[in-house]
Write a protein that holds these residues in place. Structure first.
Motif, PDB file in Angstrom:
ATOM      1  N   LEU A  28      -6.071  -6.022 -26.489  1.00  0.00           N
ATOM      2  CA  LEU A  28      -5.706  -4.604 -26.556  1.00  0.00           C
ATOM      3  C   LEU A  28      -4.361  -4.350 -25.874  1.00  0.00           C
ATOM      4  O   LEU A  28      -3.552  -3.541 -26.348  1.00  0.00           O
ATOM      5  N   ASN A  29      -4.119  -5.045 -24.768  1.00  0.00           N
ATOM      6  CA  ASN A  29      -2.841  -4.911 -24.073  1.00  0.00           C
ATOM      7  C   ASN A  29      -1.690  -5.359 -24.983  1.00  0.00           C
ATOM      8  O   ASN A  29      -0.666  -4.675 -25.103  1.00  0.00           O
ATOM      9  N   THR A  30      -1.874  -6.493 -25.648  1.00  0.00           N
ATOM     10  CA  THR A  30      -0.834  -6.999 -26.553  1.00  0.00           C
ATOM     11  C   THR A  30      -0.599  -6.030 -27.710  1.00  0.00           C
ATOM     12  O   THR A  30       0.546  -5.763 -28.096  1.00  0.00           O
ATOM     13  N   LEU A  31      -1.684  -5.482 -28.265  1.00  0.00           N
ATOM     14  CA  LEU A  31      -1.547  -4.508 -29.346  1.00  0.00           C
ATOM     15  C   LEU A  31      -0.809  -3.254 -28.856  1.00  0.00           C
ATOM     16  O   LEU A  31      -0.016  -2.661 -29.598  1.00  0.00           O
ATOM     17  N   GLY A  32      -1.065  -2.857 -27.613  1.00  0.00           N
ATOM     18  CA  GLY A  32      -0.373  -1.706 -27.042  1.00  0.00           C
ATOM     19  C   GLY A  32       1.124  -1.946 -26.920  1.00  0.00           C
ATOM     20  O   GLY A  32       1.935  -1.070 -27.237  1.00  0.00           O
ATOM     21  N   VAL A  33       1.494  -3.155 -26.483  1.00  0.00           N
ATOM     22  CA  VAL A  33       2.916  -3.508 -26.377  1.00  0.00           C
ATOM     23  C   VAL A  33       3.565  -3.486 -27.753  1.00  0.00           C
ATOM     24  O   VAL A  33       4.677  -2.961 -27.938  1.00  0.00           O
ATOM     25  N   LEU A  34       2.872  -4.039 -28.752  1.00  0.00           N
ATOM     26  CA  LEU A  34       3.409  -4.057 -30.115  1.00  0.00           C
ATOM     27  C   LEU A  34       3.569  -2.641 -30.671  1.00  0.00           C
ATOM     28  O   LEU A  34       4.545  -2.339 -31.356  1.00  0.00           O
ATOM     29  N   ALA A  35       2.603  -1.768 -30.366  1.00  0.00           N
ATOM     30  CA  ALA A  35       2.694  -0.378 -30.828  1.00  0.00           C
ATOM     31  C   ALA A  35       3.917   0.305 -30.210  1.00  0.00           C
ATOM     32  O   ALA A  35       4.643   1.040 -30.892  1.00  0.00           O
ATOM     33  N   HIS A  36       4.137   0.050 -28.935  1.00  0.00           N
ATOM     34  CA  HIS A  36       5.317   0.640 -28.276  1.00  0.00           C
ATOM     35  C   HIS A  36       6.603   0.125 -28.919  1.00  0.00           C
ATOM     36  O   HIS A  36       7.526   0.893 -29.189  1.00  0.00           O
ATOM     37  N   GLU A  37       6.664  -1.181 -29.177  1.00  0.00           N
ATOM     38  CA  GLU A  37       7.862  -1.764 -29.788  1.00  0.00           C
ATOM     39  C   GLU A  37       8.104  -1.214 -31.192  1.00  0.00           C
ATOM     40  O   GLU A  37       9.242  -1.176 -31.660  1.00  0.00           O
TER      41      GLU A  37
ATOM     42  N   GLY B 259       2.340   7.062 -28.449  1.00  0.00           N
ATOM     43  CA  GLY B 259       0.998   7.642 -28.342  1.00  0.00           C
ATOM     44  C   GLY B 259      -0.070   6.596 -28.611  1.00  0.00           C
ATOM     45  O   GLY B 259      -1.040   6.459 -27.857  1.00  0.00           O
ATOM     46  N   GLY B 260       0.106   5.832 -29.711  1.00  0.00           N
ATOM     47  CA  GLY B 260      -0.844   4.760 -30.029  1.00  0.00           C
ATOM     48  C   GLY B 260      -0.848   3.690 -28.963  1.00  0.00           C
ATOM     49  O   GLY B 260      -1.906   3.121 -28.635  1.00  0.00           O
ATOM     50  N   ALA B 261       0.328   3.396 -28.393  1.00  0.00           N
ATOM     51  CA  ALA B 261       0.426   2.385 -27.333  1.00  0.00           C
ATOM     52  C   ALA B 261      -0.397   2.800 -26.123  1.00  0.00           C
ATOM     53  O   ALA B 261      -1.147   1.986 -25.555  1.00  0.00           O
TER      54      ALA B 261
ATOM     55  N   VAL C  53      -2.989   4.805 -26.001  1.00  0.00           N
ATOM     56  CA  VAL C  53      -4.424   4.713 -26.319  1.00  0.00           C
ATOM     57  C   VAL C  53      -4.911   3.273 -26.177  1.00  0.00           C
ATOM     58  O   VAL C  53      -5.938   2.996 -25.540  1.00  0.00           O
ATOM     59  N   LEU C  54      -4.171   2.326 -26.747  1.00  0.00           N
ATOM     60  CA  LEU C  54      -4.558   0.914 -26.697  1.00  0.00           C
ATOM     61  C   LEU C  54      -4.523   0.366 -25.278  1.00  0.00           C
ATOM     62  O   LEU C  54      -5.421  -0.385 -24.861  1.00  0.00           O
ATOM     63  N   LEU C  55      -3.516   0.740 -24.518  1.00  0.00           N
ATOM     64  CA  LEU C  55      -3.402   0.241 -23.139  1.00  0.00           C
ATOM     65  C   LEU C  55      -4.509   0.807 -22.255  1.00  0.00           C
ATOM     66  O   LEU C  55      -5.057   0.097 -21.405  1.00  0.00           O
ATOM     67  N   HIS C  56      -4.855   2.089 -22.476  1.00  0.00           N
ATOM     68  CA  HIS C  56      -5.971   2.663 -21.715  1.00  0.00           C
ATOM     69  C   HIS C  56      -7.285   1.985 -22.108  1.00  0.00           C
ATOM     70  O   HIS C  56      -8.154   1.755 -21.256  1.00  0.00           O
TER      71      HIS C  56
END
Length: 208
Positions: A5-14, A19-21, A23-26
């Motif tokens: 989930l952390n990796t997906l959050g980083v990818l969403a930010h990039e 906003g999606g980042a 959610v995933l990081l939380h």
């Protein structure tokens, strides 16, 4: 699961989806509250949102995460560097308390550096020190701090962009160009336009 989930959050930010980042990081932190890499990513994102004019909710959420991080890992110097960064950003948003907040941040950073942390964390501290010096209109010493950060952790954009800006003001086109090229692979997507603008100024100066 938390690391994924952390990796997906980083990818969403990039990809530009902050906003999606968040959610995933939380979600990553709910899966594993002790995954400090995810908390680091959350806090940095919230601080950037607050720095760019976001509401005080971003500031308060960042503060809450830092308090939790301190409870879980009181010796982690990353927390104190991020706390100092929060103080510096708050000083810009709250002029009436600016000097006190900057002094608190500076003292915190000196304590971190004195403990001889890893080169990456020391570079983090130098970047925030550079920001404080810029806020005091001391571009010469700020540039020294940003260059120190780049020596410790080459290519980091959060040192290269303000460092290059200061270098351009001093007509050091070659130094600015070197910093901006080194940051090409680490710059946040939202700051790439700024990097390219500065690079164009540096190249124009070199041609002259």
């Amino acid at each position: 699961r938390a690391e994924a989930l952390n990796t997906l959050g980083v990818l969403a930010h990039e990809a530009g989806d902050d906003g999606g980042a968040l959610v995933l990081l939380h979600d990553a932190l709910r899966a594993d509250p002790a995954l400090h890499e995810a908390r680091d990513n959350v806090v940095r994102l919230l601080l950037r949102i607050y720095e760019e004019g976001g509401s005080h909710f971003a500031r308060d959420d960042a503060r809450r995460h830092l308090e939790t991080w301190l409870e879980l890992a009181p010796e982690d110097p990353r927390v104190r560097v991020l706390e100092a960064r929060l103080l510096v950003i708050s000083a810009r948003r709250e002029p009436e308390a600016a000097e006190r907040l900057r002094q608190e941040a500076q003292l915190e950073l000196y304590h971190v550096v004195a403990e001889r942390p890893s080169s990456v964390i020391e570079a983090d501290a130098d970047v925030v020190l550079g920001q404080i010096l810029l806020d005091h209109d001391n571009e010469i010493d700020a540039l020294k701090a940003f260059k120190r950060a780049l020596e410790l952790d080459p290519g980091r954009a959060d040192a290269a962009l303000p460092g290059a800006t200061a270098a351009l003001h001093m007509r050091d086109f070659e130094g600015a160009h070197e910093m901006l090229v080194s940051a090409a692979h680490t710059v946040d997507p939202s700051q790439e336009r700024q990097r390219l603008r500065l690079l164009a100024v540096a190249l124009r100066g070199l041609r002259r």
